[in-house]
Design a protein around this motif. Structure first.
Motif, short mmCIF file in Angstrom:
data_model
loop_
_atom_site.label_atom_id
_atom_site.label_comp_id
_atom_site.label_asym_id
_atom_site.label_seq_id
_atom_site.Cartn_x
_atom_site.Cartn_y
_atom_site.Cartn_z
N TYR A 73 38.77 40.82 43.56
CA TYR A 73 38.95 39.32 43.06
C TYR A 73 37.76 38.31 42.89
O TYR A 73 36.57 38.95 43.34
CB TYR A 73 40.02 38.50 44.18
CG TYR A 73 39.26 38.40 45.39
CD1 TYR A 73 38.57 37.27 45.61
CD2 TYR A 73 39.02 39.40 46.36
CE1 TYR A 73 37.79 36.86 46.81
CE2 TYR A 73 38.31 39.26 47.48
CZ TYR A 73 37.60 38.34 47.86
OH TYR A 73 37.06 37.89 48.97
N PHE A 74 37.97 37.20 42.26
CA PHE A 74 36.63 36.45 42.15
C PHE A 74 37.33 34.91 42.10
O PHE A 74 37.86 34.73 41.46
CB PHE A 74 36.00 36.59 41.00
CG PHE A 74 34.99 35.64 40.71
CD1 PHE A 74 33.67 36.04 41.49
CD2 PHE A 74 34.88 34.64 39.76
CE1 PHE A 74 32.66 35.30 41.45
CE2 PHE A 74 33.83 33.71 39.62
CZ PHE A 74 32.79 34.15 40.20
N ASN B 84 37.68 33.47 29.03
CA ASN B 84 38.56 33.98 30.10
C ASN B 84 39.14 32.76 30.81
O ASN B 84 38.66 31.78 31.22
CB ASN B 84 37.42 34.51 31.21
CG ASN B 84 38.12 35.69 32.08
OD1 ASN B 84 38.00 36.60 31.66
ND2 ASN B 84 38.85 35.17 32.92
N LEU C 294 39.11 33.44 38.57
CA LEU C 294 39.29 33.82 37.17
C LEU C 294 40.38 34.73 37.19
O LEU C 294 40.55 35.54 38.13
CB LEU C 294 38.07 34.66 36.92
CG LEU C 294 36.60 33.87 36.63
CD1 LEU C 294 35.54 34.85 36.39
CD2 LEU C 294 36.69 32.85 35.64
N TRP D 165 40.49 39.64 36.42
CA TRP D 165 38.95 39.83 37.00
C TRP D 165 38.70 41.48 36.71
O TRP D 165 37.52 41.81 36.73
CB TRP D 165 38.80 39.62 38.72
CG TRP D 165 37.87 39.90 39.30
CD1 TRP D 165 37.77 40.63 40.48
CD2 TRP D 165 36.39 39.81 38.87
NE1 TRP D 165 36.34 41.00 40.69
CE2 TRP D 165 35.67 40.12 39.96
CE3 TRP D 165 35.78 38.61 37.93
CZ2 TRP D 165 34.23 40.14 39.95
CZ3 TRP D 165 34.42 38.66 37.84
CH2 TRP D 165 33.63 39.22 39.07
#
Length: 316
Positions: A225-226, A260, A275, A278
């Motif tokens: 994840y980010f 994105n 984001l 990801w």
């Protein structure tokens, strides 16, 4: 109960095993347990049921720590927690956080709104781990992946945490065979452990994050994840509605660029941003879980760039 063969081989040989051992429980009761042997394996036999009856156990985890060749200290866990500030947790995969039991947490902190940094001691090494609320649970997040990666831990291993003081903990690790793992032969270069979102008494723009005009640089350990740092979220004007930002992969030759999307997550009384897609981002960028990724955000151009990707440190 069967005893791990690797442990008994170190404590006794097939021909030198004692006829009984002493088990000391956390409430200072001592039980004499007789040993049974069959086909080279050893079992706790007569007297073992008395331990379960005394502790009122039906299911749970048990950790036996040798005091000498015939005496063991027994720590037991119901629903993963022992009565003396220990708790046990399976080593997380890349897609899981490590949940901290509610009864372990200091009551003076509001975990639903603010995050913090915990210090975890593993042998003579010290790690800074982020603590935050995720899906209603308080968890270790950024930094746990550093331990998993640096020590090459396998799924099926276990973390055993001991509460120390405040938000500090001692950590022991047990392998899939049930034996405690020794990391004396593992070299960990502290300088190569990537910084996480912040450390205590440092602003939320993070270690190695700095604003220079319209530019913010920051470093993250890649997971599945980010989440964007709060400063980047504000400068990307995400508070005013979700929108796409431009991604540039400057570490590739030739460079790549694409839009994105972003998504919003509930966080206490406010929101934070991450984001979208990801996993696609990681595939295009050639980023793997555990890599250290150096980012740069240009507020004027609304561009998030990957400047450098560094793989994790391996065993020496």
């Amino acid at each position: 109960m069967a005893l791990p063969s690797d442990a008994t081989a170190k404590l006794w040989s097939v021909y030198k095993a004692p006829t009984n051992v002493l088990i000391e429980t956390e409430d200072e009761r001592t039980f004499i347990i007789f040993i049974s042997e069959a086909k080279g394996n050893f079992f706790l036999f007569n007297g073992w049921s008395d331990v379960f009856t005394h502790l009122g156990l039906k299911t749970g985890y048990l950790v036996m720590t040798p005091l000498d060749s015939t005496r063991f200290k027994l720590t037991y866990f119901v629903n993963g927690v022992s009565p003396t500030c220990f708790w046990i947790s399976m080593v997380p995969t890349a897609s899981h956080f490590t949940v901290i039991p509610d009864c372990i947490l200091p009551k003076s902190h509001d975990y639903t709104f603010t995050d913090l940094i915990s210090t975890i001691h593993l042998g003579n090494k010290k790690f800074h781990i982020r603590v935050e609320t995720f899906n209603g649970k308080v968890c270790f997040t950024n930094g746990i992946d550093v331990i998993v990666t640096q020590y090459q831990l396998e799924v099926g291993s276990y973390f055993l945490f001991t509460k120390w003081f405040g938000h500090s903990f001692h950590l022991r690790i047990f392998g899939k065979n049930g034996l405690e793992m020794n990391f004396d032969d593992v070299h960990v270069d502290d300088a190569d452990i990537p910084p996480i979102d912040y450390v205590q008494d440092v602003a939320l723009t993070a270690v190695a994050e700095q604003a220079n005009g319209h530019i913010i640089r920051f470093v993250r350990m890649a997971a599945d994840y980010f989440r964007l740092p709060d400063d980047v979220s504000r400068k990307a004007k995400l508070d005013f509605g979700l929108k796409s930002i431009t991604i540039r992969l400057l570490h590739l030759n030739p460079h790549k660029e694409f839009p994105n999307g972003t998504r919003r997550e509930k966080r206490g009384k406010g929101y934070r941003y991450a984001l979208k897609r990801w996993s696609r981002f990681m595939n295009i960028a050639g980023i793997k879980v555990g890599d250290t990724v150096y980012f740069c955000f240009d507020e004027t151009k609304q561009v998030l760039s990957v400047e450098r990707v560094v793989p994790p440190v391996s065993r020496s």
